[in-house]
Design a protein around this motif. Structure first.
Motif, PDB file in Angstrom:
ATOM      1  N   MET A   1       0.831  -1.207   0.000  1.00 57.83           N
ATOM      2  CA  MET A   1       0.000   0.000   0.000  1.00 57.83           C
ATOM      3  C   MET A   1       0.865   1.256   0.000  1.00 57.83           C
ATOM      4  O   MET A   1       1.945   1.281   0.592  1.00 57.83           O
ATOM      5  CB  MET A   1      -0.923   0.000   1.216  1.00 57.83           C
ATOM      6  CG  MET A   1      -2.000  -1.065   1.175  1.00 57.83           C
ATOM      7  SD  MET A   1      -3.207  -0.793  -0.155  1.00 57.83           S
ATOM      8  CE  MET A   1      -4.043   0.667   0.434  1.00 57.83           C
ATOM      9  N   GLU A   2       0.362   2.263  -0.675  1.00 55.32           N
ATOM     10  CA  GLU A   2       1.050   3.544  -0.753  1.00 55.32           C
ATOM     11  C   GLU A   2       0.200   4.601  -0.043  1.00 55.32           C
ATOM     12  O   GLU A   2      -1.033   4.495   0.024  1.00 55.32           O
ATOM     13  CB  GLU A   2       1.257   3.960  -2.208  1.00 55.32           C
ATOM     14  CG  GLU A   2       2.040   2.967  -3.036  1.00 55.32           C
ATOM     15  CD  GLU A   2       3.509   2.924  -2.665  1.00 55.32           C
ATOM     16  OE1 GLU A   2       4.030   3.979  -2.239  1.00 55.32           O
ATOM     17  OE2 GLU A   2       4.120   1.856  -2.800  1.00 55.32           O
ATOM     18  N   LEU A   3       0.871   5.630   0.474  1.00 53.10           N
ATOM     19  CA  LEU A   3       0.164   6.693   1.178  1.00 53.10           C
ATOM     20  C   LEU A   3       0.657   8.049   0.697  1.00 53.10           C
ATOM     21  O   LEU A   3       1.850   8.351   0.765  1.00 53.10           O
ATOM     22  CB  LEU A   3       0.374   6.570   2.683  1.00 53.10           C
ATOM     23  CG  LEU A   3      -0.327   7.623   3.547  1.00 53.10           C
ATOM     24  CD1 LEU A   3      -1.845   7.505   3.410  1.00 53.10           C
ATOM     25  CD2 LEU A   3       0.084   7.482   5.004  1.00 53.10           C
ATOM     26  N   LEU A   4      -0.285   8.869   0.215  1.00 53.07           N
ATOM     27  CA  LEU A   4       0.007  10.250  -0.129  1.00 53.07           C
ATOM     28  C   LEU A   4      -0.604  11.133   0.948  1.00 53.07           C
ATOM     29  O   LEU A   4      -1.742  10.930   1.364  1.00 53.07           O
ATOM     30  CB  LEU A   4      -0.602  10.607  -1.488  1.00 53.07           C
ATOM     31  CG  LEU A   4      -0.176   9.755  -2.690  1.00 53.07           C
ATOM     32  CD1 LEU A   4      -0.930  10.195  -3.933  1.00 53.07           C
ATOM     33  CD2 LEU A   4       1.328   9.841  -2.908  1.00 53.07           C
ATOM     34  N   ILE A   5       0.187  12.109   1.407  1.00 49.44           N
ATOM     35  CA  ILE A   5      -0.278  13.031   2.441  1.00 49.44           C
ATOM     36  C   ILE A   5      -0.281  14.445   1.863  1.00 49.44           C
ATOM     37  O   ILE A   5       0.742  14.930   1.386  1.00 49.44           O
ATOM     38  CB  ILE A   5       0.615  12.975   3.687  1.00 49.44           C
ATOM     39  CG1 ILE A   5       0.707  11.539   4.221  1.00 49.44           C
ATOM     40  CG2 ILE A   5       0.065  13.906   4.776  1.00 49.44           C
ATOM     41  CD1 ILE A   5       1.696  11.369   5.363  1.00 49.44           C
ATOM     42  N   ILE A   6      -1.443  15.085   1.897  1.00 48.72           N
ATOM     43  CA  ILE A   6      -1.607  16.432   1.347  1.00 48.72           C
ATOM     44  C   ILE A   6      -2.106  17.338   2.456  1.00 48.72           C
ATOM     45  O   ILE A   6      -3.123  17.063   3.088  1.00 48.72           O
ATOM     46  CB  ILE A   6      -2.607  16.416   0.174  1.00 48.72           C
ATOM     47  CG1 ILE A   6      -2.075  15.542  -0.972  1.00 48.72           C
ATOM     48  CG2 ILE A   6      -2.909  17.836  -0.300  1.00 48.72           C
ATOM     49  CD1 ILE A   6      -3.095  15.249  -2.041  1.00 48.72           C
ATOM     50  N   ASN A   7      -1.376  18.432   2.713  1.00 49.00           N
ATOM     51  CA  ASN A   7      -1.851  19.364   3.740  1.00 49.00           C
ATOM     52  C   ASN A   7      -1.585  20.822   3.365  1.00 49.00           C
ATOM     53  O   ASN A   7      -1.335  21.662   4.226  1.00 49.00           O
ATOM     54  CB  ASN A   7      -1.269  19.034   5.111  1.00 49.00           C
ATOM     55  CG  ASN A   7       0.241  19.160   5.157  1.00 49.00           C
ATOM     56  OD1 ASN A   7       0.881  19.464   4.149  1.00 49.00           O
ATOM     57  ND2 ASN A   7       0.823  18.931   6.327  1.00 49.00           N
ATOM     58  N   ASP A   8      -1.673  21.108   2.060  1.00 50.75           N
ATOM     59  CA  ASP A   8      -1.482  22.484   1.596  1.00 50.75           C
ATOM     60  C   ASP A   8      -2.791  23.268   1.667  1.00 50.75           C
ATOM     61  O   ASP A   8      -3.304  23.775   0.677  1.00 50.75           O
ATOM     62  CB  ASP A   8      -0.911  22.499   0.180  1.00 50.75           C
ATOM     63  CG  ASP A   8      -1.841  21.866  -0.841  1.00 50.75           C
ATOM     64  OD1 ASP A   8      -2.738  21.093  -0.439  1.00 50.75           O
ATOM     65  OD2 ASP A   8      -1.680  22.155  -2.041  1.00 50.75           O
TER      66      ASP A   8
END
Length: 210
Positions: A1-8
């Protein structure tokens, strides 16, 4: 599994895209005001979004939910106790920013349900009321990963001074439900950096160190 984290986004809210690199199937967990970044990430990685999972209904976690639902066709999931807060701008605090935020979930679930939205991946719903009445965490036991929204942060917990919040309830949710998970579980919160269950059991001052 891959995880992308976006907090812009203005609220430093962590939007998670959890997906399988082989099948390209994934879920979005919470969705603040980062629509264009999320859209580009989905397109770049060719992800088929199977669901948009909400940890709770506060406006900073739901600002672009409707746009993402329209873009992807994916249903929105939330706990049954969160339905009213999602729809009510006073309860979900959109009113604090002059925003009329009203979200209707496509699917309402209860504590303990398990979703197999991504082939070979099971996510368990853990109801953790306290930050809000319908707050939940999403737990992938096979990969020792949990998404905690605003229930549990690194060395602290979520605030409880907003509608349906309660401090004693939140502390009990963390102590009795999350702290019973294996120590090696990685915690991905709704804001700030990741942590682990073992670290929180030792250093979380709001719960009490062992």
């Amino acid at each position: 599994m891959e995880l992308l984290i976006i907090n812009d986004n203005p609220y430093d809210q962590n939007v998670y895209i959890y997906y399988d690199k082989a099948t390209k199937e994934g879920v979005i967990i919470d969705a603040s005001d980062s629509y264009e970044t999320i859209r580009r990430a989905i397109e770049e990685h060719e992800i088929t979004v199977k669901a948009i999972l909400l940890t709770h209904g506060h406006f900073d976690h739901t600002l672009c939910v409707d746009k993402l639902r329209e873009l992807t066709g994916a249903p929105v999931y939330a706990h049954e106790a969160e339905a009213e807060l999602l729809k009510n701008s006073e309860y979900n605090r959109g009113i604090m920013r002059g925003l009329d935020i009203s979200v209707v979930a496509d699917k309402l679930f209860s504590d303990g349900e398990v979703f197999s939205l991504i082939k070979g991946v099971e996510l368990q719903v853990i109801h953790t009321p306290g930050h809000t009445a319908g707050g939940v965490c999403y737990y992938d036991s096979a990969r020792a990963v949990i998404f905690t929204g605003d229930t549990l942060f690194r060395e602290t917990i979520g605030r409880t001074d907003m509608p349906t919040g309660d401090t004693k309830t939140l502390i009990a949710s963390v102590r009795d439900k999350l702290f019973t998970l294996p120590d090696n579980v990685t915690v991905y919160p709704g804001h700030d950096q990741s942590t682990t269950i073992s670290h929180e059991k030792e250093y979380n001052y709001r719960i009490g160190a062992n």
